[in-house]
Design a protein around this motif. Structure first.
Motif, short mmCIF file in Angstrom:
data_model
loop_
_atom_site.label_atom_id
_atom_site.label_comp_id
_atom_site.label_asym_id
_atom_site.label_seq_id
_atom_site.Cartn_x
_atom_site.Cartn_y
_atom_site.Cartn_z
N GLN A 271 0.80 -1.21 0.00
CA GLN A 271 0.00 0.00 0.00
C GLN A 271 0.84 1.27 0.00
O GLN A 271 0.48 2.26 -0.63
CB GLN A 271 -0.95 -0.01 1.20
CG GLN A 271 -1.97 -1.13 1.14
CD GLN A 271 -2.84 -1.18 2.37
OE1 GLN A 271 -2.97 -0.20 3.09
NE2 GLN A 271 -3.45 -2.33 2.62
N HIS B 280 -3.92 6.69 3.25
CA HIS B 280 -5.30 6.65 3.75
C HIS B 280 -6.31 6.91 2.63
O HIS B 280 -7.39 6.32 2.61
CB HIS B 280 -5.46 7.67 4.88
CG HIS B 280 -4.59 7.36 6.06
ND1 HIS B 280 -4.80 6.27 6.87
CD2 HIS B 280 -3.49 7.98 6.53
CE1 HIS B 280 -3.87 6.23 7.81
NE2 HIS B 280 -3.06 7.26 7.62
N ARG C 23 -6.50 3.60 0.85
CA ARG C 23 -7.33 2.62 1.56
C ARG C 23 -8.82 2.94 1.39
O ARG C 23 -9.65 2.04 1.32
CB ARG C 23 -6.95 2.56 3.03
CG ARG C 23 -5.59 1.90 3.27
CD ARG C 23 -5.28 1.83 4.76
NE ARG C 23 -6.23 1.00 5.48
CZ ARG C 23 -6.16 -0.33 5.56
NH1 ARG C 23 -5.18 -0.97 4.95
NH2 ARG C 23 -7.04 -1.01 6.25
N LEU D 207 -9.81 -4.06 -0.03
CA LEU D 207 -9.09 -4.07 1.25
C LEU D 207 -8.71 -5.49 1.62
O LEU D 207 -9.51 -6.41 1.47
CB LEU D 207 -9.96 -3.46 2.36
CG LEU D 207 -9.93 -1.95 2.49
CD1 LEU D 207 -10.89 -1.51 3.59
CD2 LEU D 207 -8.53 -1.45 2.81
#
Length: 384
Positions: A326, A338, A341, A350
């Motif tokens: 990520q 963030h 995500r 996810l």
């Protein structure tokens, strides 16, 4: 080699990461940076360190702490690796029973760094909710544990670092402007390695010496052609890339002399300084032209959810290219982890908790990947 060299502590030097393991001050720009750092080291004011990935931001933060005279510890925290659901507890601590799983009292990072320095790396990746609480702690100089009521005074010098443009993050609503000004009292900018070529060969000597000690063999030397090739390289991976390149070259050489043919650079790098070569720019422009033409053809078809499918395709392709890492995927897309995500949640990408297999078949179908392989990638991403 007379230039000062900063290295990680021995117990951390073996960790395989993208961060730099040595920072050296031979180039005039590096010497100027070192002088600036030592001028502000003794002050308790926050310092923001800016620089590309692999330039040695943590090493400079450690040097600030060492020169500060502070008796407390140096505590390093990576903002890109913070679990959002536990972030407040990690930073400020918690009392027993404050949430499920909180079986005992625990101090947070601020308390752990009492009397010393708290280094917050990748500050631009902190969630907005945590940014608000961090600003309050910096203003009040006290923390309240999760589930607690008693404020705990803190004496901590905060040093932050980022490889992203925080002004752009502020404009995009991903970073608080008031927190930026609280952290940005002093800024130290580490130039990329390509802009301080005076450091390249001394760093190469340092890494080759470390290689020789680690493998119990004589230190290899660089041929003139190899040295010139190192100086001409653009080093987008900075010091970490230099270390990896030299380690591979020393192994390939197998003897006392490293020649130019032993140097293997990453595919994503360009062997020239001063930015990408003109033919690379032309190649990239041709790719964009091809994408633009295909988009025009796609717009002629009566397909629905075009934006969602385009976003999902870009996200899936980038994650797959970076093995579901990520941090690296967000960096390549130019967004925070963030935000990444959030997009992954929107498109059901996810990763499951370690050991879970839920959703592996549906995600494997989208990516054209075997479910078992995708589950392994997802578990690895979860640990990131």
């Amino acid at each position: 080699m007379n230039a000062p060299v900063l290295t990680l502590p021995p117990h951390e030097n073996s960790r395989e990461e993208i961060r730099a393991k040595a920072l050296l001050f031979a180039d005039p720009r590096s010497q100027q940076l070192l002088a600036q750092a030592e001028l502000v080291a003794a002050s308790p004011v926050p310092v923001l360190i800016q620089g590309e990935t692999g330039t040695g931001k943590e090493l400079l933060a450690r040097h600030l702490h060492k020169c500060s005279g502070r008796k407390g510890p140096f505590v390093a925290v990576n903002g890109a690796a913070i679990n959002e659901s536990l972030a407040e507890s990690e930073f400020f601590g918690h009392e027993a029973g404050s949430f499920t799983g909180a079986s005992g009292r625990r101090e947070g990072w601020f308390e752990a760094a009492q009397g010393g320095t708290l280094f917050l790396d990748e500050i631009g990746d902190l969630p907005l909710a945590l940014q608000v609480k961090l600003l309050r702690v910096l203003q009040e100089r006290e923390v309240v544990r999760v589930g607690g009521r008693r404020p705990i005074p803190i004496d901590v010098r905060v040093v932050t670092a980022t490889h992203v443009d925080l002004q752009s993050a502020i404009a995009a609503g991903r970073f608080r402007e008031d927190l930026f000004y609280r952290l940005n009292i002093v800024t130290l900018s580490i130039p990329p390695l390509r802009d301080r070529t005076g450091d390249i060969l001394p760093l190469a000597e340092h890494f080759l010496g470390h290689f020789a000690r680690e493998h119990d063999r004589p230190q290899p030397q660089l041929s003139h052609e190899a040295a010139q090739k190192l100086l001409a390289h653009s080093w987008p991976g900075n010091i970490r890339e230099l270390e990896n390149t030299l380690q591979g070259a020393a192994l390939l050489a197998g003897g006392p002399l490293i020649e130019a043919r032993h140097l293997q650079f990453s595919r994503r790098t360009a062997p020239l300084r001063g930015g990408a070569p003109a033919n690379d720019d032309a190649s990239a422009e041709q790719l964009w032209q091809g994408i633009r033409q295909q988009l025009q053809e796609l717009l002629d078809h009566p397909q629905q959810d075009l934006w969602a499918r385009w976003e999902a395709l870009l996200l899936q392709t980038t994650l797959s290219r970076h093995h579901f890492n990520q941090v690296h995927s967000a960096d390549r897309l130019g967004i925070s982890r963030h935000v990444l995500r959030t997009l992954m949640k929107r498109h059901d990408l996810l990763p499951p908790p370690p050991g879970a297999r839920y959703g592996a078949h549906s995600q494997a179908g989208m990516l054209g990947t075997e479910p078992s392989a995708l589950a392994a990638l997802a578990e690895n991403a979860y640990r990131e």
